[in-house]
Enzyme design. Sequence first.
Site, PDB file in Angstrom:
ATOM      1  N   GLN A 230      66.062  74.901  38.634  1.00  0.00           N
ATOM      2  CA  GLN A 230      66.823  74.905  37.387  1.00  0.00           C
ATOM      3  C   GLN A 230      68.203  74.287  37.583  1.00  0.00           C
ATOM      4  O   GLN A 230      68.932  74.641  38.514  1.00  0.00           O
ATOM      5  CB  GLN A 230      67.001  76.326  36.861  1.00  0.00           C
ATOM      6  CG  GLN A 230      67.765  76.380  35.548  1.00  0.00           C
ATOM      7  CD  GLN A 230      67.645  77.728  34.864  1.00  0.00           C
ATOM      8  OE1 GLN A 230      68.471  78.598  35.075  1.00  0.00           O
ATOM      9  NE2 GLN A 230      66.617  77.898  34.052  1.00  0.00           N
TER      10      GLN A 230
ATOM     11  N   ARG B  63      63.417  79.274  33.996  1.00  0.00           N
ATOM     12  CA  ARG B  63      63.936  80.627  33.771  1.00  0.00           C
ATOM     13  C   ARG B  63      64.827  80.660  32.545  1.00  0.00           C
ATOM     14  O   ARG B  63      65.678  79.791  32.361  1.00  0.00           O
ATOM     15  CB  ARG B  63      64.744  81.098  34.996  1.00  0.00           C
ATOM     16  CG  ARG B  63      65.375  82.475  34.776  1.00  0.00           C
ATOM     17  CD  ARG B  63      66.061  82.986  36.012  1.00  0.00           C
ATOM     18  NE  ARG B  63      67.296  82.288  36.357  1.00  0.00           N
ATOM     19  CZ  ARG B  63      68.473  82.479  35.759  1.00  0.00           C
ATOM     20  NH1 ARG B  63      68.574  83.310  34.709  1.00  0.00           N
ATOM     21  NH2 ARG B  63      69.548  81.832  36.176  1.00  0.00           N
TER      22      ARG B  63
END
Length: 613
Positions: free
Chosen positions: A233, A381
């Site tokens: 991420q 996420r």
Amino acid sequence: MHEHDVLVIGGGGAGLRAAIAAHEEGADVAIVTKLHPVRSHTGAAEGGINAALREGDDWELHAYDTMKGSDYLGDAPAIETLAQDSPEETIQLENWGMPFSREDDGRVSQRPFGGLSFARTTYAGAETGHHMLHTMYEQVVKRGIQVYDEWYVSNLAVTDHDDPADRECHGVVAYDIKTGQVEGFKARNGVVLATGGTGQVYDHTTNAVANTGDGAAMAYRAGVPLEDMEFVQFHPTTLPSTGVLISEGVRGEGGILYNSEGERFMFEYGYANNAGELASRDVVARAELTEVNAGRGVEDEYVYLDMRHLGEERITDRLENILHLARDFEGVDGLEEPMPVKPGQHYEMGGIETDENGETLIDGLYAAGECACVSVHGSNRLGGNALPELIVFGARAGRHAAGADMGEAEITTGKTAEIEEEDGLDTPVEPGAVSSADEEDTVADGGAAVVEPDETVRHTVERERTRIEELMEKDDGIQHAELREDLQKSMTANVNVFRNEEGLKQALEDIREVREAYQDVYVNDPSRTFNTDLIHTIETRNLIDLAEAITLGALARDEFRGAHWRQAHQERKDDEWLKHTMLSWNDGTPELWYKPVILEGESKTYEPKERSY
């Protein structure tokens, strides 16, 4: 030799919660950590904890949002466990004294975060992780749990059975930073890895210098598969000069993103027509870089995040820390002008393969937090889901390691009849070990050719002492800093938000060069106390292994899903890729294989849908 029932490696959020849970089950537990617990990287978490606490919200909505955010690569049992357990764990933190921000009526405040259908992110100003750490560390002190702080765990004491599924973990080896001694720690029941993320693989990251993926690398070399490592991420709002995080809470409170033309580009160019700045992080990060690549970036590097319209009272009440960060690192007054931001490496969705109780393939070895992959985040996420992951799965791992009956796990670990072998990935170089010295630990890193617990730990200690002595006695060669810089630059250039085959193969070639050069590494500092040169040299080996794992997974997955974008494959391929990418260290050679995603939940099956915000 130090001896305890349960050893927790790492003193961040997951480690503290695991230690408390194990202690509550009656275990003699100790934390072994290279940093004092309150210096752990959890303290940098600003945003909040997602928990369904209010009327109109429930765990099913939280689970659905998380599955959607994962781009349907999360495992339903893990996601539902997170959503079900998070409210109780969050309330427990409040009962322990965590100073949550509150509404006028006394209720804990909750605000919107990216990808959520309900404002369920609890927070403590813009310092949620900091307060979480201190709250749980107080509980550790209250319970008298022993903390070996400034002990760097460099190896796992694992038996050397041929089949990783037959191996057992009996403890760890650690280097006492204060004295230079290398000693063994025996775990009678289990070892819980809670060592955090892999951010130092990249040169622009929100992660601390200590985030070198030690637990993931040690477990990988011991025989535990790594799962979904390609999913990294990149947080959309980091400060350009340092990588320091600017919380998603700014956008949750109503902060706006502008390009150099003054356009609110999330809406203007259709990146997220409904959610705008509160789309999921992968969507916003790609949008920002697309703007920069289209010539609409500021100084061809970043965009603006503006919160001035929120007003001084609201900003100082809920986001005061952000004002300090912007002023200290960029010289910007967030009350008077917009802040420069750009994407930076933030979180590793992949990690050590575990089930929902934290168990790995190796008996007696557990993992929790960012170093683990349950998989609750899948390919992306959601903001506000990292902190509940720490407390939910940290608690479960601690309890199970202490001997609590947690019931049979729904998620399996290791190879089963359902796995699929990689047919032959086209790589420009041979990945994995390169020399006899490198191959000494290719079966089980530090694993002994014995199975008796005490002897396994003693043998591993002797091997580690020999390795460190060899590094210390060598007086020429190449230093880790040069290798680490080369590795980070290649990963940032080639395995970033936008990826293509040419860049990924170039990264593998660069990683190979760094791995080969590492065979000639030496430690320049001869001192035996507080030798950070030695520690960083050992950490760099871990970064090499993890960079290679990330890149191999990214090259294999020829689709676009969540945080993983491929230039020649800009579509999600559910028919081919509803599966986890698994990587095993097999006699020094990374072995790639796949296992199916679990979409069957407690009362529903999550059907993959187009993900839009």
